[in-house]
Design a protein around this motif. Structure first.
Motif, mmCIF file in Angstrom:
data_model
loop_
_atom_site.group_PDB
_atom_site.id
_atom_site.type_symbol
_atom_site.label_atom_id
_atom_site.label_comp_id
_atom_site.label_asym_id
_atom_site.label_seq_id
_atom_site.Cartn_x
_atom_site.Cartn_y
_atom_site.Cartn_z
ATOM 1 N N ILE A 94 0.892 -1.166 0.000
ATOM 2 C CA ILE A 94 0.000 0.000 0.000
ATOM 3 C C ILE A 94 0.927 1.213 0.000
ATOM 4 O O ILE A 94 1.357 1.682 1.054
ATOM 5 C CB ILE A 94 -0.934 0.025 1.229
ATOM 6 N N PRO A 95 1.287 1.727 -1.157
ATOM 7 C CA PRO A 95 2.330 2.770 -1.247
ATOM 8 C C PRO A 95 1.987 4.065 -0.514
ATOM 9 O O PRO A 95 2.868 4.712 0.056
ATOM 10 C CB PRO A 95 2.459 3.013 -2.757
ATOM 11 N N SER A 96 0.735 4.469 -0.551
ATOM 12 C CA SER A 96 0.334 5.729 0.080
ATOM 13 C C SER A 96 0.222 5.555 1.596
ATOM 14 O O SER A 96 -0.481 4.649 2.075
ATOM 15 C CB SER A 96 -1.005 6.197 -0.484
ATOM 16 N N TYR A 97 0.882 6.448 2.357
ATOM 17 C CA TYR A 97 0.825 6.317 3.820
ATOM 18 C C TYR A 97 -0.587 6.567 4.338
ATOM 19 O O TYR A 97 -1.037 5.880 5.265
ATOM 20 C CB TYR A 97 1.791 7.300 4.492
ATOM 21 N N ILE A 98 -1.308 7.505 3.757
ATOM 22 C CA ILE A 98 -2.673 7.786 4.228
ATOM 23 C C ILE A 98 -3.576 6.581 3.978
ATOM 24 O O ILE A 98 -4.400 6.221 4.822
ATOM 25 C CB ILE A 98 -3.229 9.059 3.569
ATOM 26 N N GLU A 103 -6.254 1.883 6.356
ATOM 27 C CA GLU A 103 -6.394 0.427 6.450
ATOM 28 C C GLU A 103 -6.062 -0.069 7.857
ATOM 29 O O GLU A 103 -6.736 -0.961 8.394
ATOM 30 C CB GLU A 103 -5.471 -0.255 5.425
ATOM 31 N N THR A 104 -5.041 0.528 8.460
ATOM 32 C CA THR A 104 -4.629 0.095 9.796
ATOM 33 C C THR A 104 -5.610 0.553 10.859
ATOM 34 O O THR A 104 -5.932 -0.199 11.786
ATOM 35 C CB THR A 104 -3.221 0.641 10.121
ATOM 36 N N THR A 110 -11.504 -2.496 14.284
ATOM 37 C CA THR A 110 -12.338 -3.636 13.866
ATOM 38 C C THR A 110 -13.482 -3.195 12.955
ATOM 39 O O THR A 110 -14.570 -3.748 13.014
ATOM 40 C CB THR A 110 -12.896 -4.427 15.072
ATOM 41 N N THR A 111 -13.208 -2.202 12.115
ATOM 42 C CA THR A 111 -14.224 -1.719 11.183
ATOM 43 C C THR A 111 -14.302 -2.613 9.955
ATOM 44 O O THR A 111 -15.380 -3.021 9.534
ATOM 45 C CB THR A 111 -13.932 -0.268 10.760
ATOM 46 N N GLY A 112 -13.147 -2.894 9.350
ATOM 47 C CA GLY A 112 -13.140 -3.747 8.159
ATOM 48 C C GLY A 112 -13.343 -2.998 6.863
ATOM 49 O O GLY A 112 -13.430 -3.611 5.795
ATOM 50 N N ALA A 113 -13.435 -1.667 6.914
ATOM 51 C CA ALA A 113 -13.496 -0.870 5.689
ATOM 52 C C ALA A 113 -12.121 -0.916 5.029
ATOM 53 O O ALA A 113 -11.101 -0.826 5.711
ATOM 54 C CB ALA A 113 -13.879 0.571 6.014
ATOM 55 N N THR A 114 -12.078 -1.048 3.721
ATOM 56 C CA THR A 114 -10.787 -1.201 3.046
ATOM 57 C C THR A 114 -10.677 -0.294 1.828
ATOM 58 O O THR A 114 -11.684 0.101 1.231
ATOM 59 C CB THR A 114 -10.576 -2.665 2.606
ATOM 60 N N ILE A 115 -9.439 0.034 1.492
ATOM 61 C CA ILE A 115 -9.177 0.791 0.266
ATOM 62 C C ILE A 115 -8.645 -0.153 -0.820
ATOM 63 O O ILE A 115 -8.323 0.288 -1.917
ATOM 64 C CB ILE A 115 -8.158 1.931 0.519
ATOM 65 N N LEU A 116 -8.562 -1.441 -0.517
ATOM 66 C CA LEU A 116 -7.984 -2.415 -1.435
ATOM 67 C C LEU A 116 -9.047 -2.989 -2.369
ATOM 68 O O LEU A 116 -10.076 -3.490 -1.917
ATOM 69 C CB LEU A 116 -7.329 -3.553 -0.662
ATOM 70 N N ALA A 117 -8.773 -2.936 -3.667
ATOM 71 C CA ALA A 117 -9.668 -3.546 -4.645
ATOM 72 C C ALA A 117 -9.321 -5.017 -4.842
ATOM 73 O O ALA A 117 -10.190 -5.824 -5.171
ATOM 74 C CB ALA A 117 -9.579 -2.808 -5.971
ATOM 75 N N ASP A 118 -8.044 -5.354 -4.632
ATOM 76 C CA ASP A 118 -7.595 -6.735 -4.825
ATOM 77 C C ASP A 118 -6.868 -7.208 -3.567
ATOM 78 O O ASP A 118 -5.651 -7.068 -3.442
ATOM 79 C CB ASP A 118 -6.675 -6.819 -6.049
ATOM 80 N N PHE A 128 -2.041 -11.659 7.155
ATOM 81 C CA PHE A 128 -2.071 -12.026 8.579
ATOM 82 C C PHE A 128 -2.089 -10.779 9.455
ATOM 83 O O PHE A 128 -2.832 -10.711 10.439
ATOM 84 C CB PHE A 128 -0.860 -12.889 8.928
ATOM 85 N N TRP A 129 -1.291 -9.769 9.106
ATOM 86 C CA TRP A 129 -1.232 -8.540 9.902
ATOM 87 C C TRP A 129 -2.574 -7.828 9.916
ATOM 88 O O TRP A 129 -3.021 -7.341 10.952
ATOM 89 C CB TRP A 129 -0.142 -7.621 9.369
ATOM 90 N N ARG A 130 -3.251 -7.798 8.759
ATOM 91 C CA ARG A 130 -4.579 -7.165 8.710
ATOM 92 C C ARG A 130 -5.542 -7.867 9.659
ATOM 93 O O ARG A 130 -6.256 -7.229 10.427
ATOM 94 C CB ARG A 130 -5.145 -7.213 7.285
ATOM 95 N N GLY A 131 -5.575 -9.191 9.613
ATOM 96 C CA GLY A 131 -6.463 -9.929 10.503
ATOM 97 C C GLY A 131 -6.060 -9.796 11.958
ATOM 98 O O GLY A 131 -6.912 -9.707 12.855
ATOM 99 N N PHE A 132 -4.750 -9.766 12.197
ATOM 100 C CA PHE A 132 -4.233 -9.680 13.565
ATOM 101 C C PHE A 132 -4.561 -8.333 14.195
ATOM 102 O O PHE A 132 -4.792 -8.238 15.402
ATOM 103 C CB PHE A 132 -2.720 -9.921 13.553
ATOM 104 N N THR A 133 -4.594 -7.262 13.384
ATOM 105 C CA THR A 133 -4.968 -5.951 13.936
ATOM 106 C C THR A 133 -6.391 -5.986 14.481
ATOM 107 O O THR A 133 -6.698 -5.335 15.477
ATOM 108 C CB THR A 133 -4.854 -4.829 12.882
#
Length: 479
Positions: A94-98, A103-104, A110-118, A128-133
């Motif tokens: 995810i190149p953009s820090y914002i 995402e973090t 525990t919202t689960g909103a994402t900026i990822l299309a894929d 794993f890190w996404r789920g672990f957060t």
């Protein structure tokens, strides 16, 4: 505010985050992924930052106030998210820090909103890190800190500031033991879900990631289709555990003590169960024409109801094409959320129950002004101070969502998209309607508006007060 106590505790939080980052780094190394270096670099930065804070503020001991507890919680969640976003940026996944910060924050809250299309393009370590957060943020990182470190004088202040719901009850006399008990229950339920998912033929990696996301009621999965491609058995397992993790963890403690009667006497649990059963029944009847069999309709309805009321956000169907009544019910569940003392977001079932009891009392008082009518919860008289705090919180809740909607209205998107994005993010649900629906994501929002939504997620997860305190000059003054 006792600045040394606040900064010293923040230093410990950052050091604990550094330790937690070892797990996703280990996963990356296990799969031979280059992103392990990104985790290693983040760990080094976190250790240096945390150590400096602890060393410079090592005199940060002594008494603390509830104000200090609120400040610690608010600042800790911001710092955790700021550091937790770095692996995404360093690895350029995810190149953009914002974007990475959004995402973090979505993960920890525990919202689960994402900026990822894929989503499937991410490495195993990042998945794993996404789920672990979710798992870390679900119970609360500060609860984890209370469990590990010896801070008896400020523990209950931290618990009060971080644990969702109208009140915070100690399960056992010491706050540290309460935190430990909560995490034992939390970990045991997570492990149990992993076992059930493995029995359904899911791989170990996928079982762990989805169990972590379910436990935190977050919804970050490993596939673009979320849970839609899973077998009916897997979907039912997720449904059951989403339902369970939205229950007050105090009730699980009562179950361990064999006090089942007290569990079913709990007003909030009875209301929660009734809402779920009625919603599933109505939506099943409404969507029958869209699915082949009654069992398919029931499974889809039960999954979406459990996902939305627990604010997990997993999806198995595009509910935006369902009937108007079904969508209205799901929208209502977004506001209600789970039980107090659970990992779920939303207004909380207990508050909804108290608000309805207060409205009923006011109506009765209008008809019979001289009659003294008390509000009861679990057979006991509800303290008027608690009732008043619920009313005030509800007012702040509505105003906060309205402010977020107004902030988003300056973007180029339509009212429906902004309205449901605000409602979904503030209630820590994730998917909503419009552009932010089950098949969409939040990437089209410009960076500034992603920061607004991030603030909304933090406000909702920490239940407004800790974040608002940051903007009060009096909170920063030394005592």
């Amino acid at each position: 505010m006792n600045h040394k106590i606040v900064l010293f505790t923040l230093g410990r939080v950052v050091l604990i985050e550094a330790a937690l980052l070892v797990l996703p780094m280990a996963v990356s190394l296990l799969y031979g992924e280059r992103c392990a270096l990104s985790f290693a670099l983040t760990i080094v930065l976190a250790v240096v930052t945390g150590s400096l804070l602890c060393l410079l503020c090592r005199g940060g001991r002594g008494t603390s106030s509830i104000k200090d507890g609120f400040m610690i919680v608010a600042l800790a969640w911001i710092v955790l998210s700021a550091i937790g976003a770095l692996p995404f940026v360093f690895s350029k996944e995810i190149p953009s820090y914002i974007d990475a910060f959004f995402e973090t924050v979505s993960g920890f809250t525990t919202t689960g909103a994402t900026i990822l299309a894929d989503v499937e393009a991410l490495s195993r370590g990042m998945l794993f890190w996404r789920g672990f957060t979710h798992w870390i943020g679900g119970m609360g990182i500060l609860v984890f800190v209370v469990m590990l470190v010896n801070t008896p004088d400020r523990s209950i202040n931290i618990l009060k500031a971080e644990m969702p719901g109208p009140t915070v009850d100690k399960l056992v006399p010491k706050s540290k033991d309460t935190a430990r008990t909560l995490y034992i229950i939390y970990t045991a339920l997570t492990a149990l879900e992993v076992i059930f998912l493995l029995l359904g033929g899911m791989s170990l990696f996928d079982s762990v990631v989805h169990a972590l996301s379910t436990a935190g009621t977050g919804g970050f999965g490993a596939y673009n289709a979320s849970a839609a491609n899973f077998s009916p058995y897997i979907q039912w397992v997720l449904t059951v555990f989403m339902f369970l993790f939205a229950i007050n963890f105090n009730l699980f403690y009562l179950i361990l003590l064999g006090r089942m009667r007290d569990v079913f006497r709990n007003t909030e649990f009875r209301v929660y169960l009734a809402i779920v059963l009625v919603s599933v029944a109505v939506i099943t009847a409404e969507i029958m024409p869209l699915y082949r069999t009654f069992s398919d309709s029931l499974r889809q309805a039960a999954f979406q109801v459990a996902s939305i009321i627990s604010t997990t956000g997993f999806i198995t169907a595009d509910f935006t094409v369902w009937t108007p009544l079904s969508k209205v019910l799901l929208l209502g569940l977004m506001f209600v959320g789970g039980c107090a003392g659970s990992t779920a977001g939303g207004l909380k079932v207990s508050r909804v129950a108290i608000l309805f009891k207060m409205m009923r009392r006011e109506l009765r008082h209008t008809l019979r002004p001289r009659v003294v009518d008390v509000i009861k919860m679990d057979g006991r008289r509800l303290d008027e101070r608690t009732a008043h705090s619920v009313a005030v919180y509800f007012a702040l809740y509505i105003l906060s969502i309205a402010a977020l909607i107004v902030s988003l209205s300056f973007s180029r998107f339509d009212l429906e998209t902004n309205l449901f994005a605000a409602i979904s993010c503030f209630n820590n649900v994730g998917p909503g309607f419009g552009m932010a629906g089950p098949v969409g994501n939040y990437s089209p929002y410009p960076p500034l508006f992603k920061l607004f939504l991030s603030a909304g997620m933090l406000l909702g997860r920490l239940e407004i007060y800790p974040m608002l305190l940051l903007f009060m000059p009096a909170a920063w003054r030394k005592r």
